[in-house]
Write a protein that holds these residues in place. Structure first.
Motif, PDB file in Angstrom:
ATOM      1  N   GLN A  37       3.038 -17.821 -14.154  1.00 32.88           N
ATOM      2  CA  GLN A  37       3.342 -17.326 -12.816  1.00 32.88           C
ATOM      3  C   GLN A  37       3.380 -15.801 -12.801  1.00 32.88           C
ATOM      4  O   GLN A  37       3.956 -15.171 -13.684  1.00 32.88           O
ATOM      5  N   ILE A  38       2.716 -15.221 -11.797  1.00 35.63           N
ATOM      6  CA  ILE A  38       2.774 -13.784 -11.585  1.00 35.63           C
ATOM      7  C   ILE A  38       3.359 -13.522 -10.199  1.00 35.63           C
ATOM      8  O   ILE A  38       3.427 -14.424  -9.367  1.00 35.63           O
ATOM      9  N   LYS A  39       3.767 -12.271  -9.975  1.00 35.25           N
ATOM     10  CA  LYS A  39       4.394 -11.922  -8.705  1.00 35.25           C
ATOM     11  C   LYS A  39       3.686 -10.726  -8.091  1.00 35.25           C
ATOM     12  O   LYS A  39       3.505  -9.698  -8.741  1.00 35.25           O
ATOM     13  N   VAL A  40       3.260 -10.881  -6.830  1.00 36.81           N
ATOM     14  CA  VAL A  40       2.594  -9.815  -6.087  1.00 36.81           C
ATOM     15  C   VAL A  40       3.522  -9.446  -4.929  1.00 36.81           C
ATOM     16  O   VAL A  40       3.562 -10.140  -3.920  1.00 36.81           O
ATOM     17  N   ASP A  80      -1.488 -14.143   3.162  1.00 34.09           N
ATOM     18  CA  ASP A  80      -0.355 -13.815   2.293  1.00 34.09           C
ATOM     19  C   ASP A  80      -0.544 -12.512   1.532  1.00 34.09           C
ATOM     20  O   ASP A  80       0.423 -11.813   1.243  1.00 34.09           O
ATOM     21  N   ILE A  81      -1.793 -12.194   1.165  1.00 30.67           N
ATOM     22  CA  ILE A  81      -2.110 -11.020   0.348  1.00 30.67           C
ATOM     23  C   ILE A  81      -3.407 -10.427   0.855  1.00 30.67           C
ATOM     24  O   ILE A  81      -4.350 -11.167   1.170  1.00 30.67           O
ATOM     25  N   VAL A  82      -3.493  -9.093   0.932  1.00 25.17           N
ATOM     26  CA  VAL A  82      -4.707  -8.454   1.421  1.00 25.17           C
ATOM     27  C   VAL A  82      -5.234  -7.470   0.380  1.00 25.17           C
ATOM     28  O   VAL A  82      -4.464  -6.807  -0.319  1.00 25.17           O
ATOM     29  N   ARG A  83      -6.557  -7.370   0.276  1.00 24.42           N
ATOM     30  CA  ARG A  83      -7.200  -6.447  -0.662  1.00 24.42           C
ATOM     31  C   ARG A  83      -7.938  -5.371   0.110  1.00 24.42           C
ATOM     32  O   ARG A  83      -8.561  -5.654   1.137  1.00 24.42           O
ATOM     33  N   CYS A  84      -7.876  -4.157  -0.396  1.00 21.94           N
ATOM     34  CA  CYS A  84      -8.564  -3.026   0.224  1.00 21.94           C
ATOM     35  C   CYS A  84      -9.484  -2.360  -0.783  1.00 21.94           C
ATOM     36  O   CYS A  84      -9.106  -2.158  -1.942  1.00 21.94           O
ATOM     37  N   ALA A  85     -10.680  -2.015  -0.337  1.00 21.60           N
ATOM     38  CA  ALA A  85     -11.623  -1.299  -1.201  1.00 21.60           C
ATOM     39  C   ALA A  85     -11.122   0.123  -1.445  1.00 21.60           C
ATOM     40  O   ALA A  85     -10.565   0.763  -0.546  1.00 21.60           O
ATOM     41  N   VAL A  86     -11.343   0.612  -2.665  1.00 22.73           N
ATOM     42  CA  VAL A  86     -10.949   1.988  -3.018  1.00 22.73           C
ATOM     43  C   VAL A  86     -12.181   2.693  -3.598  1.00 22.73           C
ATOM     44  O   VAL A  86     -12.339   2.801  -4.811  1.00 22.73           O
ATOM     45  N   PRO A  87     -13.074   3.175  -2.716  1.00 25.76           N
ATOM     46  CA  PRO A  87     -14.310   3.786  -3.197  1.00 25.76           C
ATOM     47  C   PRO A  87     -14.159   5.222  -3.686  1.00 25.76           C
ATOM     48  O   PRO A  87     -15.013   5.718  -4.415  1.00 25.76           O
ATOM     49  N   ASP A  88     -13.074   5.896  -3.277  1.00 28.24           N
ATOM     50  CA  ASP A  88     -12.923   7.299  -3.664  1.00 28.24           C
ATOM     51  C   ASP A  88     -11.453   7.709  -3.612  1.00 28.24           C
ATOM     52  O   ASP A  88     -10.576   6.927  -3.231  1.00 28.24           O
ATOM     53  N   ALA A  89     -11.201   8.956  -3.998  1.00 28.64           N
ATOM     54  CA  ALA A  89      -9.833   9.462  -4.059  1.00 28.64           C
ATOM     55  C   ALA A  89      -9.161   9.498  -2.685  1.00 28.64           C
ATOM     56  O   ALA A  89      -7.946   9.291  -2.575  1.00 28.64           O
ATOM     57  N   PRO A 119       1.597  -7.982   0.818  1.00 24.57           N
ATOM     58  CA  PRO A 119       1.205  -7.256  -0.381  1.00 24.57           C
ATOM     59  C   PRO A 119      -0.238  -6.749  -0.316  1.00 24.57           C
ATOM     60  O   PRO A 119      -1.120  -7.416   0.231  1.00 24.57           O
ATOM     61  N   VAL A 120      -0.461  -5.578  -0.898  1.00 26.70           N
ATOM     62  CA  VAL A 120      -1.778  -4.933  -0.888  1.00 26.70           C
ATOM     63  C   VAL A 120      -2.344  -4.865  -2.307  1.00 26.70           C
ATOM     64  O   VAL A 120      -1.652  -4.448  -3.242  1.00 26.70           O
ATOM     65  N   VAL A 121      -3.606  -5.253  -2.439  1.00 33.82           N
ATOM     66  CA  VAL A 121      -4.323  -5.202  -3.709  1.00 33.82           C
ATOM     67  C   VAL A 121      -5.399  -4.122  -3.626  1.00 33.82           C
ATOM     68  O   VAL A 121      -6.133  -4.056  -2.640  1.00 33.82           O
ATOM     69  N   ALA A 160      -0.012   5.110  -5.624  1.00 37.47           N
ATOM     70  CA  ALA A 160       0.144   5.006  -4.166  1.00 37.47           C
ATOM     71  C   ALA A 160       1.048   3.852  -3.752  1.00 37.47           C
ATOM     72  O   ALA A 160       1.483   3.787  -2.608  1.00 37.47           O
ATOM     73  N   GLY A 161       1.290   2.929  -4.678  1.00 36.67           N
ATOM     74  CA  GLY A 161       2.225   1.853  -4.379  1.00 36.67           C
ATOM     75  C   GLY A 161       1.620   0.480  -4.164  1.00 36.67           C
ATOM     76  O   GLY A 161       2.274  -0.393  -3.572  1.00 36.67           O
ATOM     77  N   VAL A 162       0.379   0.251  -4.624  1.00 36.93           N
ATOM     78  CA  VAL A 162      -0.218  -1.078  -4.444  1.00 36.93           C
ATOM     79  C   VAL A 162       0.557  -2.120  -5.230  1.00 36.93           C
ATOM     80  O   VAL A 162       1.268  -1.812  -6.193  1.00 36.93           O
ATOM     81  N   ASP A 163       0.409  -3.364  -4.824  1.00 39.91           N
ATOM     82  CA  ASP A 163       1.157  -4.462  -5.425  1.00 39.91           C
ATOM     83  C   ASP A 163       0.371  -5.201  -6.502  1.00 39.91           C
ATOM     84  O   ASP A 163       0.928  -6.061  -7.195  1.00 39.91           O
ATOM     85  N   LYS A 164      -0.910  -4.859  -6.621  1.00 42.05           N
ATOM     86  CA  LYS A 164      -1.770  -5.532  -7.591  1.00 42.05           C
ATOM     87  C   LYS A 164      -3.077  -4.740  -7.681  1.00 42.05           C
ATOM     88  O   LYS A 164      -3.475  -4.071  -6.725  1.00 42.05           O
ATOM     89  N   ILE A 165      -3.737  -4.833  -8.835  1.00 44.66           N
ATOM     90  CA  ILE A 165      -5.030  -4.179  -9.046  1.00 44.66           C
ATOM     91  C   ILE A 165      -6.066  -5.248  -9.342  1.00 44.66           C
ATOM     92  O   ILE A 165      -5.810  -6.181 -10.105  1.00 44.66           O
ATOM     93  N   ARG A 166      -7.237  -5.101  -8.747  1.00 39.91           N
ATOM     94  CA  ARG A 166      -8.372  -5.964  -9.093  1.00 39.91           C
ATOM     95  C   ARG A 166      -9.414  -5.095  -9.781  1.00 39.91           C
ATOM     96  O   ARG A 166      -9.899  -4.118  -9.209  1.00 39.91           O
TER      97      ARG A 166
END
Length: 350
Positions: free
Chosen positions: A6-9, A49-58, A74-76, A92-98
């Motif tokens: 089990q993991i927590k996001v 429940d969980i959303v992911r956002c693209a991070v193409p640049d700084a 939660p934001v990934v 920046a405070g994200v809750d998970k990294i992909r």
């Protein structure tokens, strides 16, 4: 059913017997904070429940500070190749990294990301698809077979494990439904990490939903999978509705109204198709209840055929019936039938 780690996001649990969570991904420009937060709010309202956002640049990583602070779910951070963007997103405070640890550079860079994730106590999702398998693995298998994709995923797991990191989730996606299913079944045998299910490049709302229902739904029915994302070339809110419907179809939804309806026949004397669509649409807006609702065309056979439904309606000539687990409890004029059903759903006590 195999119990996974089990993991927590943020406040959402994945694996270890937790309910199957629904994920989606924003298609706004992450640097546009207002638009991205508006879409996240819409996704949360639909049941995401969980959303992911693209991070193409700084600049996108910088925008995550406000996005994460204001997001209701939660934001990934979705990272490709640049480990510096992973570090900035964690800061920046994200809750998970992909990410894929093998494509962000040497061991020192993987170690840096792992240490940052450990410090913030956030998990990492290893995301493998048929187009990301390493050359040395492709040479071994000749093509991105299910076995090749699983080997690639486990290779990335070892990179994280070698850094002392174990807070991991895995996805192994292909645009081929059979390959996707075979890969996840193999991973389910080989690892205890929770699995993020999805069919990549699934297509438009129509075909993408069908592929996802077959692949994701088939795996869930077999007890495989801990969190899901339906990928559609469309508004991501539709991904959430499709995911929720899949969970209901395979009996894995924790709440929500499961609407069933008959296919109509020559005995039908009401606009069953229109009524069924209206009931389904209105039930999508109801959260916190787990009910089975039937919409039947025939007042003679409908209540009996759908006796397992908590509530249901059946049409007749000018008058409709409302029934509860096979027993007729009320007769209602047809033009009031849906409104009366919705009232009873909202006030139903289990």
């Amino acid at each position: 059913m195999k119990q996974t780690k089990q993991i927590k996001v943020r406040d959402v649990l994945i694996g270890g017997g937790a309910p199957v969570s629904v994920q989606s991904m924003t298609n706004t420009d992450t640097r546009d904070v207002k638009a991205t937060l508006a879409q996240i709010t819409a996704l949360a309202g639909a049941g995401c429940d969980i959303v992911r956002c693209a991070v193409p640049d700084a600049q996108a990583a910088e925008a995550l500070k406000e996005i994460c602070a204001k997001s209701p779910i939660p934001v990934v951070a979705d990272i490709h190749f640049d480990y510096r963007l992973a570090l900035a997103s964690i800061e920046a405070g994200v809750d998970k990294i992909r990410l894929n640890p093998g494509n962000i550079g040497g061991a020192d860079r993987v170690h840096a990301v792992v240490q940052a994730a450990k410090a913030r106590k956030i998990p990492i999702r290893i995301g493998v698809n048929s187009g990301s398998v390493e050359k040395h693995i492709l040479e071994k298998y000749g093509s991105p077979t299910p076995e090749a994709m699983v080997e690639s995923a486990l290779y990335h797991v070892r990179l994280l494990n070698d850094c002392g990191f174990d807070d991991i989730c895995i996805s192994i996606k292909s645009s081929s439904v059979p390959d996707t299913m075979q890969a996840y079944l193999l991973a389910h045998e080989k690892t205890r990490y929770p699995l993020h299910l999805g069919v990549t490049e699934a297509g438009t709302e129509y075909m993408g939903t069908i592929k996802s229902a077959a692949g994701i739904g088939g795996l869930l029915a077999l007890g495989v999978g801990d969190t899901i994302r339906v990928s559609l070339t469309d508004d991501p809110v539709k991904e959430v509705y499709a995911a929720k419907a899949i969970l209901k179809a395979v009996g894995r939804a924790e709440d929500g109204i499961n609407v069933v309806s008959c296919p109509t026949c020559g005995r039908t004397r009401i606009d069953l198709i229109g009524i069924a669509k209206e009931v389904e649409q209105r039930c999508m807006q109801i959260h916190g209840k787990k009910l089975k609702v039937a919409v039947m065309g025939c007042a003679v056979n409908g209540p009996g055929e759908a006796r397992e439904a908590d509530l249901g309606i059946a049409g007749g000539d000018g008058v409709g019936l409302i029934f509860h687990r096979g027993e007729v409890i009320k007769k209602v004029p047809q033009d009031k039938l849906v409104d009366e059903l919705m009232y009873m759903i909202e006030h139903f006590q289990t």
